[in-house]
Design a protein around this motif. Structure first.
Motif, mmCIF file in Angstrom:
data_model
loop_
_atom_site.group_PDB
_atom_site.id
_atom_site.type_symbol
_atom_site.label_atom_id
_atom_site.label_comp_id
_atom_site.label_asym_id
_atom_site.label_seq_id
_atom_site.Cartn_x
_atom_site.Cartn_y
_atom_site.Cartn_z
ATOM 1 N N GLY A 127 0.783 -1.221 0.000
ATOM 2 C CA GLY A 127 0.000 0.000 0.000
ATOM 3 C C GLY A 127 0.817 1.275 0.000
ATOM 4 O O GLY A 127 0.263 2.347 0.169
ATOM 5 N N GLN A 128 2.122 1.197 -0.204
ATOM 6 C CA GLN A 128 2.958 2.390 -0.174
ATOM 7 C C GLN A 128 3.569 2.652 -1.544
ATOM 8 O O GLN A 128 4.771 2.774 -1.701
ATOM 9 C CB GLN A 128 4.042 2.247 0.876
ATOM 10 N N VAL A 129 2.712 2.733 -2.539
ATOM 11 C CA VAL A 129 3.158 3.040 -3.890
ATOM 12 C C VAL A 129 2.403 4.277 -4.371
ATOM 13 O O VAL A 129 1.398 4.675 -3.795
ATOM 14 C CB VAL A 129 2.911 1.858 -4.861
ATOM 15 N N LEU A 130 2.876 4.857 -5.439
ATOM 16 C CA LEU A 130 2.256 6.067 -5.953
ATOM 17 C C LEU A 130 1.366 5.759 -7.153
ATOM 18 O O LEU A 130 1.424 6.427 -8.173
ATOM 19 C CB LEU A 130 3.335 7.081 -6.326
ATOM 20 N N VAL A 131 0.535 4.740 -6.990
ATOM 21 C CA VAL A 131 -0.382 4.331 -8.048
ATOM 22 C C VAL A 131 -1.765 4.143 -7.442
ATOM 23 O O VAL A 131 -1.896 3.669 -6.318
ATOM 24 C CB VAL A 131 0.076 2.995 -8.698
ATOM 25 N N LYS A 132 -2.774 4.518 -8.186
ATOM 26 C CA LYS A 132 -4.152 4.272 -7.775
ATOM 27 C C LYS A 132 -4.878 3.710 -8.993
ATOM 28 O O LYS A 132 -4.759 4.246 -10.094
ATOM 29 C CB LYS A 132 -4.830 5.563 -7.326
ATOM 30 N N LEU A 133 -5.609 2.625 -8.788
ATOM 31 C CA LEU A 133 -6.418 2.064 -9.865
ATOM 32 C C LEU A 133 -7.753 2.804 -9.866
ATOM 33 O O LEU A 133 -8.425 2.869 -8.840
ATOM 34 C CB LEU A 133 -6.659 0.575 -9.638
#
Length: 118
Positions: A60-66
């Motif tokens: 959950g610590q990434v810079l992506v959102k679906l």
């Protein structure tokens, strides 16, 4: 050229597969000997590649959102709630609505009516 697949690194592969099948209509395709499970989009959109996360990866610590396009955000939130997926508040943006949640591995997801101009 088009974006065809997005890799999700997850701790619980089966929970993630079930989540996207149940709530967004994806279908799992498994190949013998392959540790990646491809989730095929129900409408010809981007497929999701579910990959077991390495021990050092933080969930959950990434810079992506679906972002999933839905015509009616309120109705989708209500349907999702009945199936156990709770979205946060519905936000009104410039001509559309959206709401946010997380998948079982903490990946950010959103539903948005932006594609429909509502």
């Amino acid at each position: 050229m088009r974006l065809g697949r997005l890799v999700l690194y997850v701790r619980d592969v089966e929970a993630t597969i079930g989540f996207y099948e149940k709530h967004f209509g994806y279908k799992a395709e498994r190949l013998d000997g392959d540790r990646i499970v491809e989730l095929v989009a129900p409408d010809g959109g981007v497929n999701l590649m579910v990959h077991p996360a390495g021990k050092g990866q933080k969930m959950g610590q990434v810079l992506v959102k679906l972002v999933f396009d839905v015509e009616n955000v309120e109705a989708f939130c209500a349907q999702s709630s009945a199936k156990g997926l709770e979205f946060g508040s519905i936000h009104q943006a410039d001509g559309y609505q959206f709401a946010n949640a997380k998948d079982p591995s903490g990946n950010s997801i959103s539903i948005s009516s932006r594609a429909f101009g509502k």
